[in-house]
Design a protein around this motif. Sequence first.
Motif, short mmCIF file in Angstrom:
data_model
loop_
_atom_site.label_atom_id
_atom_site.label_comp_id
_atom_site.label_asym_id
_atom_site.label_seq_id
_atom_site.Cartn_x
_atom_site.Cartn_y
_atom_site.Cartn_z
N PHE A 280 -8.97 -7.86 8.90
CA PHE A 280 -8.81 -8.48 7.59
C PHE A 280 -9.81 -7.86 6.60
CE2 PHE A 280 -8.06 -12.99 5.63
CZ PHE A 280 -7.77 -12.42 4.41
N ILE A 281 -11.07 -7.81 7.00
CA ILE A 281 -12.13 -7.28 6.13
C ILE A 281 -11.87 -5.81 5.78
CG2 ILE A 281 -14.59 -6.70 6.03
CD1 ILE A 281 -15.09 -9.16 7.82
N ASP A 282 -11.51 -5.01 6.79
CA ASP A 282 -11.27 -3.59 6.55
C ASP A 282 -10.13 -3.38 5.56
OD1 ASP A 282 -13.30 -3.00 8.30
OD2 ASP A 282 -11.98 -2.55 10.00
N ASP A 283 -9.06 -4.16 5.69
CA ASP A 283 -7.92 -3.99 4.78
C ASP A 283 -8.26 -4.45 3.37
OD1 ASP A 283 -6.35 -2.86 6.70
OD2 ASP A 283 -5.33 -4.71 7.26
N VAL A 284 -9.04 -5.52 3.24
CA VAL A 284 -9.46 -5.96 1.90
C VAL A 284 -10.34 -4.89 1.25
CG1 VAL A 284 -10.84 -7.64 0.62
CG2 VAL A 284 -9.22 -8.42 2.35
N ARG A 285 -11.25 -4.32 2.01
CA ARG A 285 -12.11 -3.25 1.47
C ARG A 285 -11.27 -2.03 1.07
NH1 ARG A 285 -17.44 -4.12 1.83
NH2 ARG A 285 -18.28 -5.54 3.44
N ALA A 286 -10.27 -1.70 1.88
CA ALA A 286 -9.41 -0.55 1.56
C ALA A 286 -8.63 -0.80 0.28
CB ALA A 286 -8.46 -0.27 2.73
N GLY A 287 -8.20 -2.04 0.07
CA GLY A 287 -7.43 -2.35 -1.13
C GLY A 287 -8.28 -2.48 -2.37
N ARG A 288 -9.46 -3.08 -2.24
CA ARG A 288 -10.30 -3.37 -3.41
C ARG A 288 -11.32 -2.27 -3.69
NH1 ARG A 288 -8.61 -6.10 -7.04
NH2 ARG A 288 -10.68 -6.81 -7.68
N MET B 51 0.83 -1.20 0.00
CA MET B 51 0.00 0.00 0.00
C MET B 51 0.87 1.26 0.00
SD MET B 51 -3.21 -0.85 -0.18
CE MET B 51 -4.18 0.51 0.47
N ARG B 52 1.98 1.23 0.72
CA ARG B 52 2.88 2.38 0.74
C ARG B 52 3.45 2.66 -0.65
NH1 ARG B 52 8.13 3.78 0.92
NH2 ARG B 52 8.81 1.63 0.61
N LEU B 53 3.90 1.59 -1.33
CA LEU B 53 4.44 1.75 -2.68
C LEU B 53 3.34 2.16 -3.66
CD1 LEU B 53 6.79 -1.38 -2.84
CD2 LEU B 53 7.46 1.01 -2.48
N ARG B 54 2.18 1.59 -3.48
CA ARG B 54 1.06 1.88 -4.38
C ARG B 54 0.68 3.37 -4.32
NH1 ARG B 54 -4.80 -1.20 -3.86
NH2 ARG B 54 -6.06 0.33 -4.99
N GLU B 55 0.75 3.96 -3.14
CA GLU B 55 0.39 5.37 -2.99
C GLU B 55 1.36 6.29 -3.72
OE1 GLU B 55 0.16 5.96 1.18
OE2 GLU B 55 -1.74 4.85 1.41
N GLN B 56 2.59 5.82 -3.93
CA GLN B 56 3.57 6.63 -4.66
C GLN B 56 3.22 6.73 -6.15
OE1 GLN B 56 7.58 5.34 -3.87
NE2 GLN B 56 7.25 5.26 -1.65
N GLY B 57 2.57 5.68 -6.67
CA GLY B 57 2.02 5.73 -8.02
C GLY B 57 3.02 5.72 -9.15
N ASP B 58 4.27 5.33 -8.92
CA ASP B 58 5.27 5.35 -9.99
C ASP B 58 5.05 4.25 -11.03
OD1 ASP B 58 6.38 7.48 -8.79
OD2 ASP B 58 8.09 6.43 -7.93
N LYS B 59 4.60 3.10 -10.60
CA LYS B 59 4.37 1.99 -11.52
C LYS B 59 3.32 1.06 -10.93
CE LYS B 59 8.67 0.89 -11.22
NZ LYS B 59 10.02 0.27 -11.38
N PRO B 60 2.60 0.33 -11.77
CA PRO B 60 1.53 -0.54 -11.25
C PRO B 60 2.09 -1.73 -10.47
CG PRO B 60 1.83 -0.88 -13.60
CD PRO B 60 2.69 0.29 -13.24
N ILE B 61 1.32 -2.16 -9.49
CA ILE B 61 1.62 -3.38 -8.74
C ILE B 61 0.49 -4.36 -9.03
CG2 ILE B 61 2.01 -4.40 -6.48
CD1 ILE B 61 2.95 -1.70 -5.50
N ILE B 62 0.84 -5.50 -9.57
CA ILE B 62 -0.15 -6.49 -10.01
C ILE B 62 0.07 -7.79 -9.27
CG2 ILE B 62 -1.10 -7.73 -12.00
CD1 ILE B 62 0.13 -5.48 -13.76
N ALA B 63 -1.00 -8.37 -8.76
CA ALA B 63 -0.93 -9.69 -8.13
C ALA B 63 -1.43 -10.73 -9.13
CB ALA B 63 -1.77 -9.73 -6.86
#
Length: 346
Positions: free
Chosen positions: A256-264, A156-168
Motif C-alpha cells: 500500500f505504502i509503495d504504491d501511494v509513494r509511486a503515485g504521489r 497508472m497504465r492510462l496515466r502513463e499514456q499521457g493523453d489526458k489528465p486523470i483527476i480524483a
Amino acid sequence: MSDDRWTEGAEVSSESVDPVAGAPGDDAETLRERQRLAQVDMMDRWVGGVLTEQRRTRRWKLFFRLMMFAVVLVVLFATLYGLFWNSPSSTAPTQRHLGIVAVNGVIASDSPANAERIIQGLNRAWEAESAAAVVLHINSPGGSPVQSQRIYAEIMRLREQGDKPIIAVIEDIGASGAYYIAAAADDIVASPVSLVGSIGVIYAGFGFEEAISRLGVERRVLTAGENKAFLDPFQPLDDDAETFWQGVLSQTHRQFIDDVRAGRGDRLSDSPDIFSGLIWSGEQSLELGLVDQLGSLEQVAREQVGDTEWIDYTPSLDPFERLTRRFAQVTAEVLGVHAPNTPLRF
C-alpha cells in the motif's frame, strides 16, 4: 270471516313467534309452511353470504394481480431506463466535458464499486475524444485490497499514456482503499472537510473459545494442514499464528505504502503519521501532500472545460440484479452469515 282459521285465536306479535316452532295453536299445515319459509330465508342468507365472500375474493385477486402487474412494469421500465437512458450515449458527445467515473460505497467484488465496473468506466471516459479529463468521483471508505489494486494499476497504465489528465475528486470520504485508487491519479482534489487517508490494513475478528466451553459445546474441526484453521474464532490464537498473520498484514501495508509513494511522488510530506492509518480532513491532507488542492467537482469542470459540463461513464447497474443483490445482503446480515470475500480490508 269468523271461520277464517288464520285469524282465529289471540293476537300474537311477530317478535314472539318462532319461525320454526310456530305460535301456540298452529296446526300442522301452518307449521310446515313456517318451516319452509324459514328454510328459504336461511338459504337466501347462505347464498348471500357465499356471493359476498366470492365478491370479496375476486376483489383481492384483482388487487394482487394489479400489484404484480405494477411491479413488472416498474422492473421493466427500470431495466429499459438503465439500458437506454441512464447509460453513456452510443453517439459520442462532441462538446468538451469531464468524463466522470463514480466510486461509491465499499470497494468489493460483489458491490457496485467493483474493479471490473470501474475499469470499464475508466476506459470509456478515456476513449471519448471530447472528454477533456477523466474524473474519479470518489465517496468511499475503502474495501478489498485486490479490487483497489486492480483499479490503481489500470489508472497508472492510462496515466502513463499521457493523453489526458486523470483527476480524483473526493467528496465526503476517500479513505483506505479509496485513497489507494486516488493516489494513482495525476491530481487529487478534496473539500476542506473531506475525510482523507487511513493508509493501513485491518483484520478484525472475535474469540469465542471461552464462551463455547461455558456453554458445554464441543467444537469439531478436521483439517489437512496443521495451520488451516488458525483463524478459527472458537480456538485460541497462539503466538506463532499471531506473528505469522501480523507479517501478512505488514507486507500488505508495505505494498500500500509503495504504491501511494509511486503515485504521489515527492508531493508527500515526510511526516511518519501519513502511513499510520490516521485519517485527516481535506485541509490537513493538503498540508501533508495527500491532496493537491481544495475544491469541488464544479471547480474542476470550470478549470478543465470552462463550464460545469460532465458525462457519467460509469456502467449502469442492472436494476433487477441490484434488487436481488441488496435483498441477499440484507438477508445474510439478518441471519448473521454475512462475511466479506477477504478478511483483509484497506
